[in-house]
Design a protein around this motif. Structure first.
Motif, PDB file in Angstrom:
ATOM      1  N   MET A  21       0.823  -1.200   0.000  1.00  0.00           N
ATOM      2  CA  MET A  21       0.000   0.000   0.000  1.00  0.00           C
ATOM      3  C   MET A  21       0.861   1.255   0.000  1.00  0.00           C
ATOM      4  O   MET A  21       0.549   2.219  -0.676  1.00  0.00           O
ATOM      5  N   LEU A  22       1.949   1.249   0.760  1.00  0.00           N
ATOM      6  CA  LEU A  22       2.783   2.440   0.814  1.00  0.00           C
ATOM      7  C   LEU A  22       3.398   2.771  -0.535  1.00  0.00           C
ATOM      8  O   LEU A  22       3.567   3.942  -0.867  1.00  0.00           O
ATOM      9  N   ASP A  23       3.705   1.753  -1.329  1.00  0.00           N
ATOM     10  CA  ASP A  23       4.247   2.012  -2.660  1.00  0.00           C
ATOM     11  C   ASP A  23       3.240   2.789  -3.500  1.00  0.00           C
ATOM     12  O   ASP A  23       3.610   3.705  -4.242  1.00  0.00           O
ATOM     13  N   LYS A  24       1.957   2.436  -3.382  1.00  0.00           N
ATOM     14  CA  LYS A  24       0.902   3.142  -4.108  1.00  0.00           C
ATOM     15  C   LYS A  24       0.829   4.602  -3.650  1.00  0.00           C
ATOM     16  O   LYS A  24       0.738   5.515  -4.467  1.00  0.00           O
ATOM     17  N   GLU A  25       0.890   4.810  -2.341  1.00  0.00           N
ATOM     18  CA  GLU A  25       0.872   6.173  -1.794  1.00  0.00           C
ATOM     19  C   GLU A  25       2.061   6.988  -2.311  1.00  0.00           C
ATOM     20  O   GLU A  25       1.921   8.128  -2.715  1.00  0.00           O
ATOM     21  N   LEU A  26       3.222   6.371  -2.285  1.00  0.00           N
ATOM     22  CA  LEU A  26       4.436   7.060  -2.730  1.00  0.00           C
ATOM     23  C   LEU A  26       4.374   7.392  -4.215  1.00  0.00           C
ATOM     24  O   LEU A  26       4.813   8.466  -4.632  1.00  0.00           O
ATOM     25  N   ASP A  27       3.801   6.488  -5.007  1.00  0.00           N
ATOM     26  CA  ASP A  27       3.650   6.759  -6.439  1.00  0.00           C
ATOM     27  C   ASP A  27       2.710   7.940  -6.680  1.00  0.00           C
ATOM     28  O   ASP A  27       2.961   8.776  -7.554  1.00  0.00           O
ATOM     29  N   ILE A  28       1.641   8.017  -5.917  1.00  0.00           N
ATOM     30  CA  ILE A  28       0.705   9.138  -6.042  1.00  0.00           C
ATOM     31  C   ILE A  28       1.415  10.445  -5.706  1.00  0.00           C
ATOM     32  O   ILE A  28       1.276  11.441  -6.418  1.00  0.00           O
ATOM     33  N   ILE A  29       2.184  10.443  -4.654  1.00  0.00           N
ATOM     34  CA  ILE A  29       2.880  11.663  -4.231  1.00  0.00           C
ATOM     35  C   ILE A  29       3.961  12.044  -5.242  1.00  0.00           C
ATOM     36  O   ILE A  29       4.124  13.231  -5.560  1.00  0.00           O
ATOM     37  N   LYS A  30       4.670  11.058  -5.788  1.00  0.00           N
ATOM     38  CA  LYS A  30       5.679  11.361  -6.817  1.00  0.00           C
ATOM     39  C   LYS A  30       5.019  12.012  -8.028  1.00  0.00           C
ATOM     40  O   LYS A  30       5.549  12.984  -8.580  1.00  0.00           O
ATOM     41  N   LEU A  90       4.687  18.336  -0.545  1.00  0.00           N
ATOM     42  CA  LEU A  90       4.532  16.950  -0.986  1.00  0.00           C
ATOM     43  C   LEU A  90       5.798  16.142  -0.741  1.00  0.00           C
ATOM     44  O   LEU A  90       5.729  14.963  -0.377  1.00  0.00           O
ATOM     45  N   ARG A  91       6.960  16.766  -0.909  1.00  0.00           N
ATOM     46  CA  ARG A  91       8.222  16.060  -0.627  1.00  0.00           C
ATOM     47  C   ARG A  91       8.326  15.709   0.861  1.00  0.00           C
ATOM     48  O   ARG A  91       8.810  14.639   1.221  1.00  0.00           O
ATOM     49  N   LEU A  92       7.884  16.635   1.705  1.00  0.00           N
ATOM     50  CA  LEU A  92       7.868  16.336   3.148  1.00  0.00           C
ATOM     51  C   LEU A  92       6.978  15.127   3.430  1.00  0.00           C
ATOM     52  O   LEU A  92       7.341  14.243   4.206  1.00  0.00           O
ATOM     53  N   LEU A  93       5.815  15.118   2.803  1.00  0.00           N
ATOM     54  CA  LEU A  93       4.903  13.996   2.987  1.00  0.00           C
ATOM     55  C   LEU A  93       5.539  12.706   2.476  1.00  0.00           C
ATOM     56  O   LEU A  93       5.500  11.676   3.154  1.00  0.00           O
ATOM     57  N   PHE A  94       6.148  12.768   1.308  1.00  0.00           N
ATOM     58  CA  PHE A  94       6.811  11.597   0.726  1.00  0.00           C
ATOM     59  C   PHE A  94       7.871  11.051   1.678  1.00  0.00           C
ATOM     60  O   PHE A  94       7.891   9.859   1.980  1.00  0.00           O
ATOM     61  N   ASP A  95       8.747  11.933   2.159  1.00  0.00           N
ATOM     62  CA  ASP A  95       9.817  11.506   3.068  1.00  0.00           C
ATOM     63  C   ASP A  95       9.254  10.928   4.360  1.00  0.00           C
ATOM     64  O   ASP A  95       9.762   9.937   4.879  1.00  0.00           O
ATOM     65  N   SER A  96       8.192  11.537   4.874  1.00  0.00           N
ATOM     66  CA  SER A  96       7.593  11.051   6.117  1.00  0.00           C
ATOM     67  C   SER A  96       6.980   9.677   5.944  1.00  0.00           C
ATOM     68  O   SER A  96       7.124   8.810   6.802  1.00  0.00           O
ATOM     69  N   ILE A  97       6.293   9.462   4.832  1.00  0.00           N
ATOM     70  CA  ILE A  97       5.685   8.157   4.580  1.00  0.00           C
ATOM     71  C   ILE A  97       6.766   7.108   4.334  1.00  0.00           C
ATOM     72  O   ILE A  97       6.698   5.982   4.839  1.00  0.00           O
ATOM     73  N   LYS A  98       7.786   7.504   3.567  1.00  0.00           N
ATOM     74  CA  LYS A  98       8.856   6.566   3.222  1.00  0.00           C
ATOM     75  C   LYS A  98       9.592   6.072   4.462  1.00  0.00           C
ATOM     76  O   LYS A  98       9.926   4.896   4.567  1.00  0.00           O
ATOM     77  N   THR A  99       9.831   6.965   5.423  1.00  0.00           N
ATOM     78  CA  THR A  99      10.541   6.568   6.636  1.00  0.00           C
ATOM     79  C   THR A  99       9.617   5.888   7.631  1.00  0.00           C
ATOM     80  O   THR A  99      10.090   5.264   8.580  1.00  0.00           O
ATOM     81  N   GLY A 100       8.304   6.050   7.445  1.00  0.00           N
ATOM     82  CA  GLY A 100       7.344   5.337   8.269  1.00  0.00           C
ATOM     83  C   GLY A 100       7.111   5.905   9.647  1.00  0.00           C
ATOM     84  O   GLY A 100       6.442   5.277  10.462  1.00  0.00           O
ATOM     85  N   LYS A 157      -7.039  12.036  -2.443  1.00  0.00           N
ATOM     86  CA  LYS A 157      -7.643  12.127  -1.110  1.00  0.00           C
ATOM     87  C   LYS A 157      -8.608  10.966  -0.871  1.00  0.00           C
ATOM     88  O   LYS A 157      -8.629  10.389   0.219  1.00  0.00           O
ATOM     89  N   GLU A 158      -9.367  10.608  -1.890  1.00  0.00           N
ATOM     90  CA  GLU A 158     -10.306   9.489  -1.770  1.00  0.00           C
ATOM     91  C   GLU A 158      -9.590   8.152  -1.596  1.00  0.00           C
ATOM     92  O   GLU A 158     -10.119   7.246  -0.947  1.00  0.00           O
ATOM     93  N   ASN A 159      -8.406   8.044  -2.187  1.00  0.00           N
ATOM     94  CA  ASN A 159      -7.724   6.751  -2.230  1.00  0.00           C
ATOM     95  C   ASN A 159      -6.653   6.553  -1.164  1.00  0.00           C
ATOM     96  O   ASN A 159      -6.003   5.516  -1.160  1.00  0.00           O
ATOM     97  N   THR A 160      -6.456   7.526  -0.297  1.00  0.00           N
ATOM     98  CA  THR A 160      -5.449   7.351   0.748  1.00  0.00           C
ATOM     99  C   THR A 160      -6.105   6.959   2.063  1.00  0.00           C
ATOM    100  O   THR A 160      -7.249   7.339   2.333  1.00  0.00           O
TER     101      THR A 160
END
Length: 163
Positions: free
Chosen positions: A1-10, A53-63, A117-120
């Protein structure tokens, strides 16, 4: 699931960078100082979007959920409202094109963030997407107003007015 989130943010970051490039180009084409400055400010806002968005990406990536929450303690500032100076009549076609493309970019961003927003399932991502949605809606509204002003002028110049 996190890969999908990260792809959306990228993809969202790429969308914002493309918006930045477009507004930079629009600023170079603007014929009034006010319009040039407004487009440059819009370009900077697009970079701010990408930074959040980069902050969000980094935060999700590090968990780190606590890290994620801390990254967004202060909400992004509201978008600026611009005082658009009307371009000279000879540049109306260019202005209509710039605002028309800008409207399409902003609507595409709105659609993208609504879907994201609907898919996260990540609450902080939903909150950020909502903030970005508000920004994009303000931009769309402003561009639509300006486009309609130029459209009416252009129609009149072309003799399309019924009067």
């Amino acid at each position: 699931m996190l890969d999908k989130e990260l792809d959306i943010i990228k993809q969202a970051i790429l969308n914002e960078v493309e918006g930045f490039q477009f507004y930079q180009m629009a600023a170079k084409q603007a014929h009034s100082k006010e319009s040039k400055e407004a487009f440059l400010e819009l370009a900077e806002e697009e970079l701010k979007h990408a930074d959040y968005l980069r902050l969000l990406f980094d935060s999700i990536k590090t968990g780190g959920k606590d890290d994620m929450r801390l990254a967004f303690i202060s909400n992004p500032p509201s978008p600026n409202l611009y005082q658009w100076k009307k371009e000279e009549a000879q540049y109306a076609n260019l202005a209509m094109s710039v605002f028309g493309i800008g409207m399409q970019l902003e609507q595409a961003s709105i659609d993208f963030y609504e879907k994201a927003k609907e898919n996260t399932e990540i609450e902080v991502a939903k909150e950020l997407y909502e903030v970005l949605l508000k920004w994009e809606r303000v931009h769309l509204e402003e561009f639509t107003k300006q486009y309609n002003i130029y459209k009416e002028d252009w129609w009149s110049q072309q003799g399309f007015s019924p009067f």
